[in-house]
Write a protein that holds these residues in place. Structure first.
Motif, PDB file in Angstrom:
ATOM      1  N   ARG A  67       0.880  -1.174   0.000  1.00  0.00           N
ATOM      2  CA  ARG A  67       0.000   0.000   0.000  1.00  0.00           C
ATOM      3  C   ARG A  67       0.914   1.220   0.000  1.00  0.00           C
ATOM      4  N   GLN A  68       0.754   2.059  -0.994  1.00  0.00           N
ATOM      5  CA  GLN A  68       1.675   3.177  -1.156  1.00  0.00           C
ATOM      6  C   GLN A  68       1.213   4.401  -0.372  1.00  0.00           C
ATOM      7  N   ASN A  69       2.137   5.017   0.324  1.00  0.00           N
ATOM      8  CA  ASN A  69       1.848   6.242   1.079  1.00  0.00           C
ATOM      9  C   ASN A  69       2.369   7.488   0.373  1.00  0.00           C
ATOM     10  N   ALA A  70       3.311   7.296  -0.549  1.00  0.00           N
ATOM     11  CA  ALA A  70       3.857   8.418  -1.326  1.00  0.00           C
ATOM     12  C   ALA A  70       4.438   7.872  -2.615  1.00  0.00           C
ATOM     13  N   ILE A  71       4.319   8.661  -3.680  1.00  0.00           N
ATOM     14  CA  ILE A  71       4.763   8.244  -5.016  1.00  0.00           C
ATOM     15  C   ILE A  71       5.619   9.358  -5.601  1.00  0.00           C
ATOM     16  N   GLY A  72       6.809   9.016  -6.064  1.00  0.00           N
ATOM     17  CA  GLY A  72       7.689  10.012  -6.656  1.00  0.00           C
ATOM     18  C   GLY A  72       7.268  10.389  -8.069  1.00  0.00           C
ATOM     19  N   VAL A  73       7.473  11.647  -8.419  1.00  0.00           N
ATOM     20  CA  VAL A  73       7.194  12.141  -9.772  1.00  0.00           C
ATOM     21  C   VAL A  73       8.524  12.552 -10.404  1.00  0.00           C
ATOM     22  N   ASN A  74       8.822  12.006 -11.576  1.00  0.00           N
ATOM     23  CA  ASN A  74      10.084  12.280 -12.254  1.00  0.00           C
ATOM     24  C   ASN A  74       9.822  12.630 -13.713  1.00  0.00           C
ATOM     25  N   PHE A  75      10.768  13.348 -14.331  1.00  0.00           N
ATOM     26  CA  PHE A  75      10.543  13.787 -15.709  1.00  0.00           C
ATOM     27  C   PHE A  75      10.437  12.608 -16.676  1.00  0.00           C
ATOM     28  N   ALA A  86       0.179  18.026 -11.405  1.00  0.00           N
ATOM     29  CA  ALA A  86       1.591  17.812 -11.084  1.00  0.00           C
ATOM     30  C   ALA A  86       2.442  17.804 -12.352  1.00  0.00           C
ATOM     31  N   HIS A  87       1.951  17.134 -13.392  1.00  0.00           N
ATOM     32  CA  HIS A  87       2.689  17.075 -14.656  1.00  0.00           C
ATOM     33  C   HIS A  87       2.723  18.450 -15.329  1.00  0.00           C
ATOM     34  N   GLU A  88       1.631  19.194 -15.214  1.00  0.00           N
ATOM     35  CA  GLU A  88       1.605  20.538 -15.797  1.00  0.00           C
ATOM     36  C   GLU A  88       2.661  21.424 -15.128  1.00  0.00           C
ATOM     37  N   ALA A  89       2.763  21.320 -13.806  1.00  0.00           N
ATOM     38  CA  ALA A  89       3.749  22.111 -13.077  1.00  0.00           C
ATOM     39  C   ALA A  89       5.166  21.668 -13.425  1.00  0.00           C
ATOM     40  N   LEU A  90       5.350  20.368 -13.550  1.00  0.00           N
ATOM     41  CA  LEU A  90       6.674  19.823 -13.871  1.00  0.00           C
ATOM     42  C   LEU A  90       7.145  20.305 -15.237  1.00  0.00           C
ATOM     43  N   GLU A  91       6.263  20.220 -16.217  1.00  0.00           N
ATOM     44  CA  GLU A  91       6.654  20.581 -17.586  1.00  0.00           C
ATOM     45  C   GLU A  91       6.815  22.088 -17.778  1.00  0.00           C
ATOM     46  N   SER A  92       6.119  22.876 -16.980  1.00  0.00           N
ATOM     47  CA  SER A  92       6.264  24.326 -17.095  1.00  0.00           C
ATOM     48  C   SER A  92       7.406  24.840 -16.227  1.00  0.00           C
ATOM     49  N   ARG A  93       8.113  23.901 -15.557  1.00  0.00           N
ATOM     50  CA  ARG A  93       9.252  24.219 -14.697  1.00  0.00           C
ATOM     51  C   ARG A  93       8.863  25.210 -13.593  1.00  0.00           C
ATOM     52  N   GLN A  94       7.646  25.029 -13.061  1.00  0.00           N
ATOM     53  CA  GLN A  94       7.188  25.870 -11.952  1.00  0.00           C
ATOM     54  C   GLN A  94       7.768  25.402 -10.621  1.00  0.00           C
ATOM     55  N   THR A  95       8.344  24.193 -10.610  1.00  0.00           N
ATOM     56  CA  THR A  95       8.823  23.631  -9.362  1.00  0.00           C
ATOM     57  C   THR A  95      10.324  23.364  -9.433  1.00  0.00           C
ATOM     58  N   THR A  96      10.943  23.318  -8.271  1.00  0.00           N
ATOM     59  CA  THR A  96      12.334  22.871  -8.169  1.00  0.00           C
ATOM     60  C   THR A  96      12.361  21.765  -7.122  1.00  0.00           C
ATOM     61  N   GLY A  97      13.379  20.923  -7.189  1.00  0.00           N
ATOM     62  CA  GLY A  97      13.468  19.840  -6.227  1.00  0.00           C
ATOM     63  C   GLY A  97      12.490  18.730  -6.532  1.00  0.00           C
ATOM     64  N   ALA A  98      12.202  17.921  -5.514  1.00  0.00           N
ATOM     65  CA  ALA A  98      11.379  16.731  -5.697  1.00  0.00           C
ATOM     66  C   ALA A  98       9.886  17.034  -5.572  1.00  0.00           C
ATOM     67  N   MET A  99       9.090  16.128  -6.136  1.00  0.00           N
ATOM     68  CA  MET A  99       7.643  16.248  -6.123  1.00  0.00           C
ATOM     69  C   MET A  99       7.048  14.864  -5.834  1.00  0.00           C
ATOM     70  N   VAL A 100       6.013  14.802  -5.000  1.00  0.00           N
ATOM     71  CA  VAL A 100       5.376  13.527  -4.707  1.00  0.00           C
ATOM     72  C   VAL A 100       3.868  13.602  -4.874  1.00  0.00           C
ATOM     73  N   LEU A 101       3.271  12.452  -5.171  1.00  0.00           N
ATOM     74  CA  LEU A 101       1.830  12.278  -5.190  1.00  0.00           C
ATOM     75  C   LEU A 101       1.441  11.511  -3.931  1.00  0.00           C
ATOM     76  N   LEU A 102       0.350  11.937  -3.293  1.00  0.00           N
ATOM     77  CA  LEU A 102      -0.101  11.308  -2.054  1.00  0.00           C
ATOM     78  C   LEU A 102      -1.445  10.618  -2.290  1.00  0.00           C
TER      79      LEU A 102
END
Length: 323
Positions: A34-42, A306-322
């Motif tokens: 059962r997953q509690n957190a999921i990493g998001v990568n390019f 999350a993908h929209e933010a990732l592709e528009s480079r609105q974020t830095t560092g790591a991102m997770v899905l809960l």
């Protein structure tokens, strides 16, 4: 069945559909978690868009952390209730999923599921680069391209902790301070400056012991000109496109250089090595010497955003899905 994200056709973030996805029972050598957190990568974007082909439909993602619900026949390394994480298994964007035992690691006390899920791919990459491919020692001078990227932010902190002088390159002015805050002694804007000339200037003409290059095409062969004789060029990614084939004689001309193209998969194929690498990573994070820059959290149902933010480079560092 469990809630998850399904890609039925390649395309933009809009193809990420939140729905029920099937969950298999664990077979020989497998574990249900059962997953509690999921990493998001390019790389998730590459599969979603179709740049990296995958059989449709599929559940994207390759990194996560959670709790063991059930183990299949022959599983000896894990038991029900264990906290676990992984960094190389497709199908991560789901509440529950089956994972092969051979790629799971135990999460130690003091490491949260969110941090574990956000650092397995990037952190283990930094580990094999700095500790196994070219072991960084005190007194070394290193050049790390894309120092403000996911791997770079971890690797530059770690290299500084190991005693190296860290030169990092970044693509924009707004990332300069971020790189400096995460281990870089010197930061070069590689799109605006001649990074070879700047490295030569920074090192007083001595150049670097190693160059870690996840950018690829746009930084080659300049990376070779940043190395001192017998230095090592480590190509581990191709964000700007792959490095073209080149005459090996170039390595002799530029100072009897070494060049290698390692991969995480090759390093973690051995269970004992994977455990050693993970223990090294967890240890340096628990000590506080390396901080995992987790800057964005989204609900699993918000994978599209999350993908929209990732592709528009609105974020830095790591991102997770809960979930």
């Amino acid at each position: 069945m469990a809630k998850g994200i399904l890609v039925k056709a390649n395309g933009g973030p809009e193809v990420l559909e939140y729905c029920d996805v099937p969950v298999a029972r664990p077979r020989e050598g497998q574990v249900l978690i059962r997953q509690n957190a999921i990493g998001v990568n390019f790389i998730d974007v590459y599969y979603r868009s179709g740049l990296y082909p995958s059989q449709l439909p599929f559940v994207p993602g390759s990194e996560g952390a959670g709790v063991v619900l059930e183990v299949g026949p022959g599983v000896s390394h894990f038991k029900k209730g264990d906290r676990v994480a992984y960094g190389m298994s497709s199908g991560a964007y789901a509440e529950e999923r089956v994972v092969d035992e051979k790629i799971l690691v135990h999460i130690p006390e003091g490491i949260s599921d969110e941090i574990a899920a956000s650092m397995m791919l990037k952190g283990l990459t930094a580990q094999y680069l700095l500790r196994r491919t070219f072991p960084v020692k005190p007194g070394h001078t290193i050049l790390f391209h894309a120092a403000a990227g996911g791997v770079g932010l971890i690797a530059c902190q770690w290299a500084k902790h190991l005693g190296a002088t860290v030169i990092g390159t970044v693509g924009s002015q707004d990332k300069v301070q971020l790189a400096k805050d995460n281990g870089c002694d010197h930061v070069i804007l590689y799109r605006d400056e001649d990074f070879v000339a700047r490295v030569n200037e920074i090192t007083g003409g001595k150049r670097c012991d190693v160059v870690y290059d996840g950018v690829g095409k746009s930084t080659f062969p300049g990376s070779l000109d940043c190395l001192k004789p017998f230095g090592m060029f480590v190509s581990f990614g191709n964000a700007s496109g792959p490095v073209d084939a080149f005459n090996l004689g170039l390595l002799a001309q530029k100072g009897s250089l070494y060049a290698t193209r390692p991969s995480l998969g090759a390093h973690v194929a051995d269970r004992k090595v994977l455990d050693e690498m993970a223990a090294d990573l967890f240890s340096v994070v628990k000590s506080g010497a390396v901080k995992i820059p987790l800057h964005a959290r989204y609900k699993l149902s918000e994978a599209r955003q999350a993908h929209e933010a990732l592709e528009s480079r609105q974020t830095t560092g790591a991102m997770v899905l809960l979930p």
